[in-house]
Structures are given as C-alpha cells and as structure tokens.
Design an enzyme around this catalytic site. Structure first.
Site, PDB file in Angstrom:
ATOM      1  N   ASP A 139       0.705  -1.185   0.066  1.00  0.00           N
ATOM      2  CA  ASP A 139      -0.072  -0.084  -0.140  1.00  0.00           C
ATOM      3  C   ASP A 139       0.905   1.305   0.036  1.00  0.00           C
ATOM      4  OD1 ASP A 139      -2.632   1.128  -0.318  1.00  0.00           O
ATOM      5  OD2 ASP A 139      -2.671   1.535   2.079  1.00  0.00           O
ATOM      6  N   CYS A 193     -17.537  -4.891 -14.188  1.00  0.00           N
ATOM      7  CA  CYS A 193     -18.767  -4.773 -13.679  1.00  0.00           C
ATOM      8  C   CYS A 193     -20.193  -4.756 -14.513  1.00  0.00           C
ATOM      9  CB  CYS A 193     -18.842  -3.190 -13.199  1.00  0.00           C
ATOM     10  SG  CYS A 193     -17.586  -2.862 -11.979  1.00  0.00           S
ATOM     11  N   CYS A 196     -23.590  -2.707 -14.032  1.00  0.00           N
ATOM     12  CA  CYS A 196     -23.907  -2.167 -12.637  1.00  0.00           C
ATOM     13  C   CYS A 196     -23.449  -0.745 -12.163  1.00  0.00           C
ATOM     14  CB  CYS A 196     -23.230  -3.328 -11.609  1.00  0.00           C
ATOM     15  SG  CYS A 196     -23.409  -2.792  -9.938  1.00  0.00           S
ATOM     16  N   CYS A 199     -22.421   1.618  -6.962  1.00  0.00           N
ATOM     17  CA  CYS A 199     -21.404   2.224  -6.275  1.00  0.00           C
ATOM     18  C   CYS A 199     -21.248   3.924  -6.484  1.00  0.00           C
ATOM     19  CB  CYS A 199     -19.909   1.676  -6.189  1.00  0.00           C
ATOM     20  SG  CYS A 199     -19.371   1.809  -8.039  1.00  0.00           S
ATOM     21  N   CYS A 219     -13.663  12.185  -1.861  1.00  0.00           N
ATOM     22  CA  CYS A 219     -13.858  10.756  -1.274  1.00  0.00           C
ATOM     23  C   CYS A 219     -13.755  11.068   0.209  1.00  0.00           C
ATOM     24  CB  CYS A 219     -12.545   9.739  -1.708  1.00  0.00           C
ATOM     25  SG  CYS A 219     -12.820   8.344  -1.329  1.00  0.00           S
ATOM     26  N   CYS A 246     -14.130   5.111   4.708  1.00  0.00           N
ATOM     27  CA  CYS A 246     -15.619   4.879   4.284  1.00  0.00           C
ATOM     28  C   CYS A 246     -15.563   3.469   3.638  1.00  0.00           C
ATOM     29  CB  CYS A 246     -15.817   6.210   3.430  1.00  0.00           C
ATOM     30  SG  CYS A 246     -17.417   6.004   2.690  1.00  0.00           S
ATOM     31  N   CYS A 249     -19.009   2.559  -1.049  1.00  0.00           N
ATOM     32  CA  CYS A 249     -18.639   1.899  -2.556  1.00  0.00           C
ATOM     33  C   CYS A 249     -18.585   0.380  -2.296  1.00  0.00           C
ATOM     34  CB  CYS A 249     -17.785   2.634  -3.181  1.00  0.00           C
ATOM     35  SG  CYS A 249     -16.123   2.589  -2.919  1.00  0.00           S
TER      36      CYS A 249
END
Ligand code: SF4
Length: 341
Positions: A139, A193, A196, A199, A219, A246, A249
């Site tokens: 990350d 996806c 869809c 999100c 965001c 958060c 989504c």
C-alpha cells in the site's frame, strides 16, 4: 526445478502464510495505467496527496524499482469479518449513531501484520533461489498495486476503482513482491462490472465522477484520513457518521454480498474527550487510526456528531469550539454546534 514446479511451490508457500489469493504478473510496464495516472494527477484529483505526483512513471514500471525484475507476485488476504450473529446485529444497531470506521482499520495496523508475513515469504524466496532480489509493497510503496494484481489474475478493477477478487470481493489487503525470479504469469482477470453502477449512485459525495475515476478530493476516505485542513463546506454535511475511512462503495457492491459483515464504530463522546496528543497516542498506537492524528480524528468526530444529530454532545462541542489548541477542531466544532442548533 521446472517453471511449473517453481510456481506451484511459490503459490503454496504464500497460501500457507495466510494469503488466500496468489497470482503472478509479468514485470512489463503498465502503459495504459501509466497514461491514466498522469492524466488524473494533471486534473488535480490527487488533492493533498502530492506523493502521488512524484515520478508517476515508476509506479507502472517495476524494472525502475528493481533492475532486472521479471515477475510481480500479487497476494491478497481477506479482512471481512464473518456475518454477525443476531446478538451482534442488535449491538450494531445500538451503535448506529456512533462514529464509523472503515473495516480495514478495525484492528492492528495491517502494514505491520502483512509486513511480518512478507518477511517470511522473502526468506523463503532467498532459500529457493540464491541471489534472488525482491522489493515488497504493502500500500505505501510507489507501485500500481491493484493494476498488477489485476494482471496477475487476482481480480478485476471495479468502477469504484477497487480490486474485486473472486469470492472475497474487495475486502482484501493487497501486497506485491517485485522480484528477479522468473515465474510463469497467470492470465489477467477479464471480468467486469457490466451494467452495474451501484457504487457510483451510492456515494454521498459523488466522488466517483465516472466509472473507474475517483476524485480523491471528494472521497470520504481521503477527507477523513489524508486531508489536513478543514473539510470543504459543500461536503461537511455529506460525510455521514464516518470518522476514519469509508466503506460505502464496497458495502453496496454485489460482489461483496457474501462477506459483507457490519462495520466497526467508536463512541463519539470518547473521541471528543481525547484532550491531547499523548492520550490519543496511548489510545490508538499500533492501529491505522494513528494516521489521522488527534486533530484529524476530532475534526471528523465533530462533523459526525452534527450529521448524526447528536444533541447530547453539545457540551463537548462547546468546550472544543472554545479551547481546543487546533483551529481546525475549534472551527468544525463551531460548525457542528450551528448545525445542531
Ligand atoms: Fe462494479 Fe457495481 Fe461493484 Fe461498483 S458496485 S464496483 S459498479 S459491481
């Protein structure tokens, strides 16, 4: 050892360490993703994350990070809790008006947890092939980790920009090992996806401005963790009860339905009562929440108190608005009071 045996060994050892998904990508540059990242940065969507602007090319070129790199070993580990029991569900609903934290942040800092496993994994690589070189990423390093994980077949990139793995959805920690070891690559995950757009429609700040395009400045994960100053006036009333990260989504994504256990909360009164940095460190050392700092977490908690209609917290907000050492906390506490009144 044949190439096939090498791949089998590497995969099995990674699985034995707890990585539930393992895939191999070639270390060739990601040209399309590099062009997309440059455009995204040029449009100013990175907000305060200026580290993303430094040498964006390196993120898509493993050989710039490790000369002679041949493979990227992509690893994923699930962090979703099992589905809650009926009793736990009852406790969760009684915590609905508290500060929400993203699921990945509920527990010890995953960089440390995964870092230890990667140490064992790279010791294994050294034993497997003398002179092997590697670099590990969890990350924080300059590598487009999700894109390499997609190329390695671990999952596809959703319209919310998350990597969506088979079976575990997007509730996964990712790690990548760039190495000079030449391991046969897997086929990329070519699912998508489809039609869809759940999100995109669910995001309360409209941060997903188009499929696969996240405006970090809107965001909630960015606003509550990375942003240093006050939250934009337009967005303050839209961050709901989130105080660190958060998951919206991800929660609405059908690929996450099987492992969508309820998220974690922290009592807002407890956060607002943290009076100095020492107490903040004593409470959150070793957890991801340390990244927001006391100033950031209290700023977020002030907004959450207002957004959740917590009139019982008015006395604490009044005190903060008068005497907190940080202007941003004083100002957001005052804003929260105004909203509540
Ligand atoms: Fe893709 Fe739908 Fe999941 Fe968004 S919610 S990432 S559009 S599948």
């Amino acid at each position: 050892m044949s190439a096939t045996e090498l791949k089998k060994d590497v995969t099995q050892y990674a699985r034995s360490l707890g990585f539930e998904r393992v895939g191999i990508a070639s270390a060739e540059p990601l040209k399309r993703e590099e062009a997309f990242l440059k455009q995204w940065i040029a449009e100013g969507r990175a907000g305060d994350m200026d580290y993303l602007e430094r040498e964006p090319e390196r993120r898509s070129r493993p050989t710039d990070l490790l000369p002679g790199a041949k493979s990227v070993i992509a690893l994923a580990m699930c962090y979703a809790a099992p589905q809650p029991s009926p009793e736990e569900r009852g406790r969760q609903s009684s915590r609905e008006a508290e500060g929400r934290i993203a699921r990945y942040a509920n527990g010890r800092d995953y960089h440390k947890v995964i870092g230890k496993k990667l140490e064992a994994f790279t010791r294994y690589l050294e034993a497997l092939s003398s002179g092997v070189q590697y670099k590990t990423f969890v990350d924080t390093g300059p590598l487009l980790e999700r894109a390499f994980a997609q190329r390695a077949g671990l999952g596809f990139i959703g319209k919310n920009t998350m990597l969506i793995t088979k079976g575990l959805g997007s509730w996964v920690f990712l790690a990548n090992v760039v190495t000079t070891l030449d391991v046969p690559p897997d086929a990329p995950d070519d699912r998508s996806c489809g039609e869809c757009r759940l999100c995109i429609d669910a995001c309360p700040t409209q941060a997903i401005t188009a499929p696969f395009t996240l405006d970090a400045r809107r965001c909630i994960a960015y606003l509550t963790i990375e942003q240093e100053g006050p939250t934009d006036q337009e967005l303050r009333g839209r961050t709901e009860g989130w105080i660190f990260g958060c998951d919206i989504c991800q929660e609405v994504c059908p690929h996450n339905a099987r492992s969508s256990a309820g998220g974690a909360t922290l009592p807002l009164a407890e956060i607002l009562a943290i009076s100095d940095d020492d107490k903040f460190h004593a409470r959150f050392a070793g957890t991801p929440l340390i990244r927001a700092g006391r100033r950031g977490l209290l700023r977020n908690a002030c907004l959450a108190a207002a957004n959740l209609g917590r009139h019982d917290l008015v006395p604490q907000l009044e005190k903060l608005s008068r005497q907190d050492p940080h202007a941003v906390v004083r100002e957001q506490a005052a804003w929260a009071l105004q909203r509540l009144r």
